[in-house]
Design an enzyme around this catalytic site. Structure first.
Site, PDB file in Angstrom:
ATOM      1  N   LYS A   1     -50.715  38.947  42.957  1.00 33.71           N
ATOM      2  CA  LYS A   1     -52.059  38.790  42.397  1.00 33.71           C
ATOM      3  C   LYS A   1     -52.933  40.011  42.741  1.00 33.71           C
ATOM      4  O   LYS A   1     -52.570  40.826  43.600  1.00 33.71           O
ATOM      5  CB  LYS A   1     -52.684  37.503  42.941  1.00 33.71           C
ATOM      6  CG  LYS A   1     -51.937  36.224  42.509  1.00 33.71           C
ATOM      7  CD  LYS A   1     -52.645  34.979  43.046  1.00 33.71           C
ATOM      8  CE  LYS A   1     -51.936  33.706  42.600  1.00 33.71           C
ATOM      9  NZ  LYS A   1     -52.681  32.490  43.024  1.00 33.71           N
TER      10      LYS A   1
ATOM     11  N   PHE B   1     -61.844  24.801  40.113  1.00 36.30           N
ATOM     12  CA  PHE B   1     -61.558  26.182  40.492  1.00 36.30           C
ATOM     13  C   PHE B   1     -61.132  27.075  39.324  1.00 36.30           C
ATOM     14  O   PHE B   1     -60.900  28.262  39.520  1.00 36.30           O
ATOM     15  CB  PHE B   1     -60.489  26.214  41.602  1.00 36.30           C
ATOM     16  CG  PHE B   1     -59.147  25.596  41.248  1.00 36.30           C
ATOM     17  CD1 PHE B   1     -58.189  26.310  40.550  1.00 36.30           C
ATOM     18  CD2 PHE B   1     -58.854  24.288  41.622  1.00 36.30           C
ATOM     19  CE1 PHE B   1     -56.958  25.744  40.235  1.00 36.30           C
ATOM     20  CE2 PHE B   1     -57.624  23.706  41.313  1.00 36.30           C
ATOM     21  CZ  PHE B   1     -56.675  24.442  40.613  1.00 36.30           C
TER      22      PHE B   1
ATOM     23  N   ARG C   1     -40.910  29.742  46.245  1.00 38.55           N
ATOM     24  CA  ARG C   1     -42.010  28.901  46.753  1.00 38.55           C
ATOM     25  C   ARG C   1     -41.960  28.835  48.291  1.00 38.55           C
ATOM     26  O   ARG C   1     -43.004  28.809  48.950  1.00 38.55           O
ATOM     27  CB  ARG C   1     -41.937  27.484  46.162  1.00 38.55           C
ATOM     28  CG  ARG C   1     -42.035  27.393  44.648  1.00 38.55           C
ATOM     29  CD  ARG C   1     -43.409  27.396  44.045  1.00 38.55           C
ATOM     30  NE  ARG C   1     -44.390  26.556  44.638  1.00 38.55           N
ATOM     31  CZ  ARG C   1     -45.634  26.430  44.149  1.00 38.55           C
ATOM     32  NH1 ARG C   1     -46.012  27.102  43.053  1.00 38.55           N
ATOM     33  NH2 ARG C   1     -46.511  25.680  44.745  1.00 38.55           N
TER      34      ARG C   1
ATOM     35  N   THR D   1     -50.109  26.564  49.038  1.00 39.13           N
ATOM     36  CA  THR D   1     -51.223  27.147  48.281  1.00 39.13           C
ATOM     37  C   THR D   1     -52.355  27.578  49.212  1.00 39.13           C
ATOM     38  O   THR D   1     -52.879  28.692  49.092  1.00 39.13           O
ATOM     39  CB  THR D   1     -51.758  26.105  47.272  1.00 39.13           C
ATOM     40  OG1 THR D   1     -50.664  25.581  46.523  1.00 39.13           O
ATOM     41  CG2 THR D   1     -52.782  26.726  46.343  1.00 39.13           C
TER      42      THR D   1
ATOM     43  N   ARG E   1     -48.148  33.784  52.221  1.00 40.32           N
ATOM     44  CA  ARG E   1     -49.546  33.339  52.184  1.00 40.32           C
ATOM     45  C   ARG E   1     -50.125  33.189  53.594  1.00 40.32           C
ATOM     46  O   ARG E   1     -51.276  33.554  53.839  1.00 40.32           O
ATOM     47  CB  ARG E   1     -49.637  32.045  51.374  1.00 40.32           C
ATOM     48  CG  ARG E   1     -49.533  32.333  49.858  1.00 40.32           C
ATOM     49  CD  ARG E   1     -49.312  31.089  49.062  1.00 40.32           C
ATOM     50  NE  ARG E   1     -49.608  31.252  47.629  1.00 40.32           N
ATOM     51  CZ  ARG E   1     -49.361  30.320  46.718  1.00 40.32           C
ATOM     52  NH1 ARG E   1     -48.831  29.171  47.067  1.00 40.32           N
ATOM     53  NH2 ARG E   1     -49.657  30.541  45.441  1.00 40.32           N
TER      54      ARG E   1
ATOM     55  N   ASN F   1     -54.677  34.125  47.357  1.00 41.76           N
ATOM     56  CA  ASN F   1     -53.487  33.805  48.155  1.00 41.76           C
ATOM     57  C   ASN F   1     -52.269  34.662  47.788  1.00 41.76           C
ATOM     58  O   ASN F   1     -51.132  34.234  47.919  1.00 41.76           O
ATOM     59  CB  ASN F   1     -53.192  32.304  48.094  1.00 41.76           C
ATOM     60  CG  ASN F   1     -52.964  31.811  46.680  1.00 41.76           C
ATOM     61  OD1 ASN F   1     -52.933  32.604  45.744  1.00 41.76           O
ATOM     62  ND2 ASN F   1     -52.766  30.523  46.522  1.00 41.76           N
TER      63      ASN F   1
ATOM     64  N   HIS G   1     -48.191  34.309  43.101  1.00 43.56           N
ATOM     65  CA  HIS G   1     -47.949  33.138  42.259  1.00 43.56           C
ATOM     66  C   HIS G   1     -46.450  32.942  42.123  1.00 43.56           C
ATOM     67  O   HIS G   1     -45.705  33.928  42.054  1.00 43.56           O
ATOM     68  CB  HIS G   1     -48.538  33.348  40.851  1.00 43.56           C
ATOM     69  CG  HIS G   1     -48.042  32.312  39.877  1.00 43.56           C
ATOM     70  ND1 HIS G   1     -48.624  31.079  39.753  1.00 43.56           N
ATOM     71  CD2 HIS G   1     -46.955  32.314  39.052  1.00 43.56           C
ATOM     72  CE1 HIS G   1     -47.927  30.367  38.870  1.00 43.56           C
ATOM     73  NE2 HIS G   1     -46.913  31.090  38.428  1.00 43.56           N
TER      74      HIS G   1
ATOM     75  N   GLU H   1     -43.841  30.543  31.660  1.00 50.75           N
ATOM     76  CA  GLU H   1     -44.494  31.682  32.322  1.00 50.75           C
ATOM     77  C   GLU H   1     -43.738  32.993  32.082  1.00 50.75           C
ATOM     78  O   GLU H   1     -44.360  34.039  31.884  1.00 50.75           O
ATOM     79  CB  GLU H   1     -44.618  31.395  33.826  1.00 50.75           C
ATOM     80  CG  GLU H   1     -45.611  30.257  34.090  1.00 50.75           C
ATOM     81  CD  GLU H   1     -45.714  29.857  35.556  1.00 50.75           C
ATOM     82  OE1 GLU H   1     -44.989  30.427  36.397  1.00 50.75           O
ATOM     83  OE2 GLU H   1     -46.545  28.978  35.853  1.00 50.75           O
TER      84      GLU H   1
HETATM   85  O1  CDP Z   1     -50.185  28.668  43.176  1.00 52.12           O
HETATM   86  P1  CDP Z   1     -49.767  27.246  43.506  1.00 52.12           P
HETATM   87  O2  CDP Z   1     -48.733  26.702  42.547  1.00 52.12           O
HETATM   88  O3  CDP Z   1     -49.356  27.106  44.943  1.00 52.12           O
HETATM   89  O4  CDP Z   1     -51.080  26.329  43.383  1.00 52.12           O
HETATM   90  P2  CDP Z   1     -51.729  25.599  42.111  1.00 52.12           P
HETATM   91  O5  CDP Z   1     -52.167  24.256  42.556  1.00 52.12           O
HETATM   92  O6  CDP Z   1     -50.820  25.665  40.921  1.00 52.12           O
HETATM   93  O7  CDP Z   1     -53.038  26.446  41.820  1.00 52.12           O
HETATM   94  C1  CDP Z   1     -52.963  27.682  41.160  1.00 52.12           C
HETATM   95  C2  CDP Z   1     -53.854  28.673  41.886  1.00 52.12           C
HETATM   96  O8  CDP Z   1     -55.206  28.232  41.781  1.00 52.12           O
HETATM   97  C3  CDP Z   1     -53.620  28.785  43.399  1.00 52.12           C
HETATM   98  O9  CDP Z   1     -52.540  29.629  43.744  1.00 52.12           O
HETATM   99  C4  CDP Z   1     -54.949  29.340  43.856  1.00 52.12           C
HETATM  100  O10 CDP Z   1     -55.058  30.748  43.606  1.00 52.12           O
HETATM  101  C5  CDP Z   1     -55.940  28.602  42.936  1.00 52.12           C
HETATM  102  N1  CDP Z   1     -56.517  27.391  43.552  1.00 52.12           N
HETATM  103  C6  CDP Z   1     -57.831  27.424  44.009  1.00 52.12           C
HETATM  104  O11 CDP Z   1     -58.501  28.451  43.915  1.00 52.12           O
HETATM  105  N2  CDP Z   1     -58.385  26.298  44.578  1.00 52.12           N
HETATM  106  C7  CDP Z   1     -57.665  25.167  44.686  1.00 52.12           C
HETATM  107  N3  CDP Z   1     -58.232  24.080  45.246  1.00 52.12           N
HETATM  108  C8  CDP Z   1     -56.345  25.110  44.221  1.00 52.12           C
HETATM  109  C9  CDP Z   1     -55.786  26.236  43.664  1.00 52.12           C
HETATM  110 MG    MG Z   2     -48.894  26.290  40.522  1.00 54.01          MG
END
Ligand code: CDP
Ligand code: MG
Length: 138
Positions: A9, A57, A85, A91, A102, A112, A115, A126
């Site tokens: 990112k 968000f 992952r 996350t 992370r 973070n 992705h 994707e």
């Molecule tokens: O990236 P990941 O699959 O771990 O998490 P996600 O739940 O799919 O969320 C996508 C992205 O949104 C995260 O990697 C964060 O950058 C952002 N995010 C956030 O800003 N605030 C949250 N409460 C959850 C996710």
């Molecule tokens: Mg995700």
């Protein structure tokens, strides 16, 4: 053999972590089948994260993802989705295990560093969002 989409990112690129992140993938036997640097528009970031549309968000996340260049990659290997992952960590960096990308490098839950696709169907969507068949070496 499985494929997954990885993104370093804008915060990871700005912090000079491209080499660090790629080293971790290669050390874990994930092969890079495609890779490029892109700077997404707000619309492109919104399309990529369409699954999160409506969440609190979403606006801030898509601002962040379009604020600078990213490195997008296809990783290939045994259980590539789960392995990526695992290397990334949770996350929220506060919940991520020590030694994960992370936990080591992320500033907060939004910024973070990386992705990774979370399932075979999302990986297909994707990968197709960023790469054409001709760009994939594998
Ligand atoms: O990236 P990941 O699959 O771990 O998490 P996600 O739940 O799919 O969320 C996508 C992205 O949104 C995260 O990697 C964060 O950058 C952002 N995010 C956030 O800003 N605030 C949250 N409460 C959850 C996710
Ligand atoms: Mg995700």
């Amino acid at each position: 053999m499985e494929r997954t989409l990885s993104i370093i990112k804008p915060d990871g690129v700005a912090k000079g972590l491209i080499g660090e992140v790629i080293k971790r993938f290669e050390s874990a036997d994930l092969k890079i089948a495609a890779m490029k640097m892109i700077h997404m528009s707000k619309k492109e970031a919104e399309g990529f994260y369409a699954v999160h549309q409506g969440k609190a968000f979403y606006g801030s996340l898509t601002d962040f993802m379009s604020a600078g260049p990213c490195v997008v990659m296809i990783l290939e290997g045994l259980q590539a989705i789960a392995k990526n992952r695992e290397l990334m960590g949770a996350t929220n960096p506060k919940d991520a295990l020590p030694g994960t990308i992370r936990r080591e490098f992320a500033s907060n839950i939004e910024r973070n560093i990386v992705h990774g696709s979370d399932a075979p169907e999302t990986a297909v969507f994707e990968i197709g969002y960023f790469f054409s068949a001709l760009e994939i070496c594998g």
